[in-house]
Design an enzyme around this catalytic site. Structure first.
Site, PDB file in Angstrom:
ATOM      1  N   ALA A  64       0.815  -1.397   0.181  1.00  0.00           N
ATOM      2  CA  ALA A  64      -0.046   0.043   0.075  1.00  0.00           C
ATOM      3  C   ALA A  64       0.813   0.998   0.055  1.00  0.00           C
ATOM      4  O   ALA A  64       2.098   1.143   0.438  1.00  0.00           O
ATOM      5  CB  ALA A  64      -0.982   0.150   1.342  1.00  0.00           C
ATOM      6  N   GLY A 110       0.568  -4.951   0.946  1.00  0.00           N
ATOM      7  CA  GLY A 110      -0.508  -4.896   0.021  1.00  0.00           C
ATOM      8  C   GLY A 110      -0.360  -5.594  -1.118  1.00  0.00           C
ATOM      9  O   GLY A 110      -1.298  -6.280  -1.816  1.00  0.00           O
ATOM     10  N   GLU A 113      -0.407  -9.092  -0.552  1.00  0.00           N
ATOM     11  CA  GLU A 113      -2.086  -9.547  -0.260  1.00  0.00           C
ATOM     12  C   GLU A 113      -2.873  -9.644  -1.462  1.00  0.00           C
ATOM     13  O   GLU A 113      -4.124 -10.306  -1.468  1.00  0.00           O
ATOM     14  CB  GLU A 113      -2.639  -8.507   0.773  1.00  0.00           C
ATOM     15  N   GLU A 133       4.469  -5.083   7.355  1.00  0.00           N
ATOM     16  CA  GLU A 133       3.660  -4.094   7.949  1.00  0.00           C
ATOM     17  C   GLU A 133       4.179  -3.743   9.513  1.00  0.00           C
ATOM     18  O   GLU A 133       4.225  -2.620   9.902  1.00  0.00           O
ATOM     19  CB  GLU A 133       2.310  -4.313   7.842  1.00  0.00           C
TER      20      GLU A 133
HETATM   21  N1  CAA Z   1       4.656   3.115  -0.697  1.00  0.00           N
HETATM   22  C1  CAA Z   1       5.074   4.174  -1.223  1.00  0.00           C
HETATM   23  N2  CAA Z   1       6.181   4.431  -2.057  1.00  0.00           N
HETATM   24  C2  CAA Z   1       6.829   3.089  -1.912  1.00  0.00           C
HETATM   25  C3  CAA Z   1       6.526   2.011  -1.522  1.00  0.00           C
HETATM   26  C4  CAA Z   1       5.680   1.914  -0.868  1.00  0.00           C
HETATM   27  N3  CAA Z   1       4.758   0.761  -0.084  1.00  0.00           N
HETATM   28  N4  CAA Z   1       7.540   1.109  -1.722  1.00  0.00           N
HETATM   29  C5  CAA Z   1       8.475   2.030  -2.264  1.00  0.00           C
HETATM   30  N5  CAA Z   1       8.193   2.989  -2.560  1.00  0.00           N
HETATM   31  C6  CAA Z   1       8.683   4.231  -3.263  1.00  0.00           C
HETATM   32  C7  CAA Z   1       9.867   4.796  -2.397  1.00  0.00           C
HETATM   33  O1  CAA Z   1       9.390   5.813  -1.477  1.00  0.00           O
HETATM   34  C8  CAA Z   1      10.780   5.401  -3.538  1.00  0.00           C
HETATM   35  O2  CAA Z   1      10.198   6.557  -4.053  1.00  0.00           O
HETATM   36  P1  CAA Z   1      11.181   8.121  -3.899  1.00  0.00           P
HETATM   37  O3  CAA Z   1      11.993   7.633  -5.345  1.00  0.00           O
HETATM   38  O4  CAA Z   1      10.036   9.206  -4.493  1.00  0.00           O
HETATM   39  O5  CAA Z   1      11.641   8.101  -2.862  1.00  0.00           O
HETATM   40  C9  CAA Z   1      10.573   4.431  -4.690  1.00  0.00           C
HETATM   41  O6  CAA Z   1       9.498   3.736  -4.320  1.00  0.00           O
HETATM   42  C10 CAA Z   1      11.760   3.279  -4.778  1.00  0.00           C
HETATM   43  O7  CAA Z   1      11.704   2.694  -3.575  1.00  0.00           O
HETATM   44  P2  CAA Z   1      13.443   2.550  -2.879  1.00  0.00           P
HETATM   45  O8  CAA Z   1      14.251   3.758  -3.116  1.00  0.00           O
HETATM   46  O9  CAA Z   1      13.067   2.394  -1.479  1.00  0.00           O
HETATM   47  O10 CAA Z   1      13.836   1.262  -3.577  1.00  0.00           O
HETATM   48  P3  CAA Z   1      14.786   0.377  -2.599  1.00  0.00           P
HETATM   49  O11 CAA Z   1      15.254  -0.745  -3.925  1.00  0.00           O
HETATM   50  O12 CAA Z   1      16.013   0.743  -2.086  1.00  0.00           O
HETATM   51  O13 CAA Z   1      13.985  -0.735  -1.834  1.00  0.00           O
HETATM   52  C11 CAA Z   1      12.169  -1.898  -1.193  1.00  0.00           C
HETATM   53  C12 CAA Z   1      12.971  -1.429  -2.235  1.00  0.00           C
HETATM   54  C13 CAA Z   1      12.760  -2.758  -0.054  1.00  0.00           C
HETATM   55  C14 CAA Z   1      10.877  -2.534  -1.689  1.00  0.00           C
HETATM   56  C15 CAA Z   1      11.535  -0.451  -0.276  1.00  0.00           C
HETATM   57  O14 CAA Z   1      11.024   0.346  -1.179  1.00  0.00           O
HETATM   58  C16 CAA Z   1      10.470  -0.759   0.721  1.00  0.00           C
HETATM   59  O15 CAA Z   1      11.058  -1.231   1.728  1.00  0.00           O
HETATM   60  N6  CAA Z   1       9.196  -0.399   0.531  1.00  0.00           N
HETATM   61  C17 CAA Z   1       8.342  -0.667   1.308  1.00  0.00           C
HETATM   62  C18 CAA Z   1       7.680  -1.919   1.407  1.00  0.00           C
HETATM   63  C19 CAA Z   1       6.609  -1.918   2.620  1.00  0.00           C
HETATM   64  O16 CAA Z   1       6.845  -1.709   3.668  1.00  0.00           O
HETATM   65  N7  CAA Z   1       5.376  -2.105   2.210  1.00  0.00           N
HETATM   66  C20 CAA Z   1       4.226  -2.405   3.018  1.00  0.00           C
HETATM   67  C21 CAA Z   1       3.463  -1.409   2.965  1.00  0.00           C
HETATM   68  S1  CAA Z   1       2.306  -1.130   4.088  1.00  0.00           S
HETATM   69  C22 CAA Z   1       1.152  -2.182   3.443  1.00  0.00           C
HETATM   70  O17 CAA Z   1       0.813  -2.578   2.469  1.00  0.00           O
HETATM   71  C23 CAA Z   1      -0.522  -1.926   4.394  1.00  0.00           C
HETATM   72  C24 CAA Z   1      -1.420  -2.890   4.314  1.00  0.00           C
HETATM   73  O18 CAA Z   1      -1.331  -3.984   4.287  1.00  0.00           O
HETATM   74  C25 CAA Z   1      -2.746  -2.374   3.765  1.00  0.00           C
END
Ligand code: CAA
Length: 258
Positions: A64, A110, A113, A133
């Site tokens: 998400a 998500g 999911e 999460e």
């Molecule tokens: N939401 C918003 N933006 C996201 C994102 C997310 N879930 N995942 C990645 N991005 C964005 C980053 O912010 C970044 O954007 P900017 O360039 O504008 O800063 C871009 O995508 C590239 O990401 P990274 O620079 O972080 O890329 P990386 O290769 O260094 O890392 C990754 C990759 C390990 C996947 C890392 O991006 C990450 O940990 N992302 C988040 C994963 C996460 O926590 N997902 C769960 C979300 S919560 C959820 O899903 C709730 C639910 O159940 C309803």
């Protein structure tokens, strides 16, 4: 549609999430577009299977969109989760048209999911899967606590959710979270192979089978009852007449979905 790409080839609908610079994170707009695309695909009698994937090399869906909910209140969090369940995640799980998730990279939060809401999952050997999460101070909110435990069992689901770690496609395969693992270049062709196999079968019977399986996941004894009802219902369809006639006449069935 701003955030997704829709293509059709013969009877297969391709839905691709197209926010690669944000690793295909699911913001509210993307969820709304996906919801509409899935509903329209399910209503289209010519579409017999759907393949869902992410654009770019890196991600299926990285979760998400964290930027959208970082300052949410309790009420807004609850509403986000409830709306997601209704408009997309439960919708996909209950479609009559089978959906195959072609997991081309990160499937996190998500993203995993949504893959778990799909009926079949295939992953590239580069994919990484997880529910991170709790590392953000929240819990999986789009069905992850339930669907992961259904697919891999309570013990493994607990470990994946509580550690917030990522597992490889191969590990996911070993625990039954994905059905097949392929080289990245073979991912779509494997998904298409399965989709084409599905396309040969009765769409009505497929829809009924999905209903029966899902009913049992909600409530075991209700599932057996649903199977009995759906089995009977199949006898009233043109697809059933066509399928059985084709078998007896030693020819290929031509199903219409009626
Ligand atoms: N939401 C918003 N933006 C996201 C994102 C997310 N879930 N995942 C990645 N991005 C964005 C980053 O912010 C970044 O954007 P900017 O360039 O504008 O800063 C871009 O995508 C590239 O990401 P990274 O620079 O972080 O890329 P990386 O290769 O260094 O890392 C990754 C990759 C390990 C996947 C890392 O991006 C990450 O940990 N992302 C988040 C994963 C996460 O926590 N997902 C769960 C979300 S919560 C959820 O899903 C709730 C639910 O159940 C309803």
């Amino acid at each position: 549609m701003e955030n997704i790409i829709i293509d059709t080839d013969e009877r297969i609908r391709y839905i691709t999430i197209n926010r690669p610079e944000q690793l295909n994170a699911l913001n509210v707009e993307t969820i709304a577009e996906l919801s509409e695309a899935f509903q329209l695909s399910d209503e289209d009698q010519d579409i017999r299977a759907i393949i869902l994937t992410g654009s770019g090399e890196k991600a299926f869906i990285a979760g998400a969109d964290i930027k959208e909910f970082a300052d949410f209140t309790i009420g807004q969090g609850k509403e986000l989760s409830a709306r997601g369940h209704e408009t997309l995640f439960n919708l996909v799980a209950n479609l009559q048209t089978p959906v195959i998730a072609a997991i081309n990279g990160y499937a996190l939060g998500g993203g995993l999911e949504l893959a778990m809401s799909c009926h079949i999952r295939i992953a590239s050997d580069r994919a990484k899967l997880g529910l991170p999460e709790v590392s953000l101070g929240v819990i999986p909110g789009y069905g992850g606590t339930q669907r992961l435990a259904e697919l891999v069992g309570k013990g493994r689901a607990m470990e994946i959710i509580l550690t917030a770690g990522m597992i490889s496609a191969e590990e996911a395969h070993q625990m039954g979270l994905v059905n097949h693992v392929t080289f990245p270049s073979g991912l779509m062709s494997r998904a298409e192979e399965i989709a084409r196999q599905i396309c040969k079968n009765s769409p009505r019977a497929i829809g009924l089978a999905i209903k029966a399986v899902n009913a049992g996941l909600m409530n075991k004894s209700r599932g057996y009852q649903k199977e009995i009802e759906a089995f009977g219902e199949a006898f009233g369809t043109e697809d059933f007449k066509e399928g059985t006639s084709a078998f007896l006449e030693k020819r290929k069935a031509a199903f219409t979905g009626n």
